[in-house]
Design an enzyme around this catalytic site. Structure first.
Site, mmCIF file in Angstrom:
data_model
loop_
_atom_site.group_PDB
_atom_site.id
_atom_site.type_symbol
_atom_site.label_atom_id
_atom_site.label_comp_id
_atom_site.label_asym_id
_atom_site.label_seq_id
_atom_site.Cartn_x
_atom_site.Cartn_y
_atom_site.Cartn_z
ATOM 1 C CG ASP A 35 -2.300 0.640 1.118
ATOM 2 O OD1 ASP A 35 -2.291 1.713 0.226
ATOM 3 O OD2 ASP A 35 -2.756 1.290 1.990
ATOM 4 C CG ASN A 83 -8.004 -1.951 -5.064
ATOM 5 O OD1 ASN A 83 -6.604 -2.935 -5.164
ATOM 6 N ND2 ASN A 83 -8.123 -0.836 -3.928
HETATM 7 C C1 IPE Z 1 -5.702 -2.532 0.062
HETATM 8 O O1 IPE Z 1 -5.081 -1.647 -0.654
HETATM 9 C C2 IPE Z 1 -5.099 -3.646 -1.591
HETATM 10 C C3 IPE Z 1 -4.297 -3.432 -2.362
HETATM 11 C C4 IPE Z 1 -3.198 -3.150 -1.586
HETATM 12 C C5 IPE Z 1 -3.586 -4.235 -3.737
HETATM 13 P P1 IPE Z 1 -5.990 -0.049 -0.594
HETATM 14 O O2 IPE Z 1 -5.372 1.512 -0.565
HETATM 15 O O3 IPE Z 1 -7.033 -0.627 -1.191
HETATM 16 O O4 IPE Z 1 -7.265 -0.269 0.857
HETATM 17 P P2 IPE Z 1 -6.892 0.024 1.268
HETATM 18 O O5 IPE Z 1 -8.502 1.021 0.608
HETATM 19 O O6 IPE Z 1 -6.960 1.635 2.299
HETATM 20 O O7 IPE Z 1 -8.300 -0.152 2.821
HETATM 21 C C1 IPE Z 2 -1.749 0.361 -3.800
HETATM 22 O O1 IPE Z 2 -1.482 1.322 -3.448
HETATM 23 C C2 IPE Z 2 -1.951 -0.341 -4.694
HETATM 24 C C3 IPE Z 2 -3.012 -0.724 -5.285
HETATM 25 C C4 IPE Z 2 -3.935 -0.661 -4.527
HETATM 26 C C5 IPE Z 2 -2.822 -0.987 -6.377
HETATM 27 P P1 IPE Z 2 -2.760 3.334 -3.618
HETATM 28 O O2 IPE Z 2 -2.431 2.809 -4.806
HETATM 29 O O3 IPE Z 2 -4.088 2.519 -2.042
HETATM 30 O O4 IPE Z 2 -1.435 4.021 -2.909
HETATM 31 P P2 IPE Z 2 -2.503 4.587 -1.763
HETATM 32 O O5 IPE Z 2 -3.245 4.280 -0.249
HETATM 33 O O6 IPE Z 2 -3.281 5.940 -2.426
HETATM 34 O O7 IPE Z 2 -1.505 5.894 -1.043
HETATM 35 MG MG MG Z 3 -4.092 2.757 -0.722
#
Ligand code: IPE
Ligand code: IPE
Ligand code: MG
Length: 255
Positions: A35, A83
């Site tokens: 993340d 997502n």
């Molecule tokens: C979890 O991260 C999903 C992945 C890393 C693929 P998110 O960024 O989607 O999670 P939330 O929304 O902060 O819970």
């Molecule tokens: C994790 O990084 C990757 C996926 C969920 C695909 P994020 O895209 O969630 O990054 P933040 O949480 O917005 O910084």
């Molecule tokens: Mg995230």
């Protein structure tokens, strides 16, 4: 003229298992919620997707690191069933990125003897990505190095629901009775069939939640959360996580 000084890349400093980690007490299976890609990009004034691109570099080195340090299984969360609710451009970029990286890295995965698996609702992915996934799983299925599992269009609740549906179907067909349904049986219907439960879950970027990842399998997993954003998670960070893990006392409900 004096040669230019080039500092050693971090991975060279951690090419082998750091001496204060006990090789006998390494996790057999590490799961990672990667993340913070978006935040990493925002901090640099870049579009979010640049964070995703940089994140793939981090992942490639973590996989190599598992091989170098003797960790047999790595599972990463790449795309959740939730997502899809992100802007269409970001979703499309991610799906295309998976397909491109997979195409580029397949030969390297073979060289590293990696067994690649994808878990999640794969039939709902774009056809070209789904085909690439099938091809790479078939090609690497007999490899005996690190088992590398990528959760794509994965949701823990969805995984349990599909297991229940398939079990109910078996009961309906008379293959077994309701009282033969046990935890062990249910596990055979999860996507992770054959993998041990993760010993360690790492989440980068500081969020204290599991976000629908491996809900069943994480029952007794040790959780490690670091504020470091995923694109910055290097071997030194992994070392810190493993050190913390080795200091934990795992009880499994006993005293
Ligand atoms: C979890 O991260 C999903 C992945 C890393 C693929 P998110 O960024 O989607 O999670 P939330 O929304 O902060 O819970
Ligand atoms: C994790 O990084 C990757 C996926 C969920 C695909 P994020 O895209 O969630 O990054 P933040 O949480 O917005 O910084
Ligand atoms: Mg995230």
């Amino acid at each position: 003229m004096a040669p230019e000084f080039t500092p050693l890349p971090t991975y060279k400093k951690f090419a082998t298992l750091p001496p204060n980690l006990d090789p006998a007490k390494l996790p057999r299976h590490v799961a990672v919620i990667m993340d913070g890609n978006g935040r990493w990009a925002r901090q640099r004034g870049l579009p979010r997707v640049m964070g995703h691109r940089q994140g793939t570099e981090t992942l490639k080195d973590l996989l190599r690191c598992c091989k170098d340090w003797g960790i047999p299984a790595l599972t990463v969360y790449a795309f959740s069933t939730e997502n899809w609710q992100r802007p269409k451009e970001e979703v499309n970029f991610l799906l295309l990125l998976f397909e491109n990286v997979l195409g580029q890295e397949l030969a390297e995965l073979m060289r590293q003897d990696v067994r690649l698996q994808f878990i999640g609702n794969l039939v709902d992915l774009p056809a070209s990505l789904a085909e690439q996934i099938q091809r790479s799983m078939t090609l690497t299925q007999n490899n005996r190095g690190v088992t590398f599992t990528v959760a794509t269009n994965y949701g823990g609740r969805q995984e349990i629901v599909q297991a229940c549906q398939r079990i109910a179907m078996e009961v309906q067909c008379g293959h077994f009775s309701v009282d033969e349904i046990t935890a062990e049986l249910l596990e055979r219907y999860l996507y992770t069939r054959g993998l041990p439960d993760p010993d360690l879950l790492i989440r980068t970027s500081g969020e204290m939640r599991v976000s629908n990842f491996l809900l069943w399998q994480l029952a007794y997993t040790e959780i490690y959360v670091t504020p470091t954003l995923w694109p910055d998670f290097d071997r030194e960070e992994f070392y810190r996580a493993l050190l913390a893990y080795q200091q934990r006392e795992r009880r499994f409900g006993k005293i």
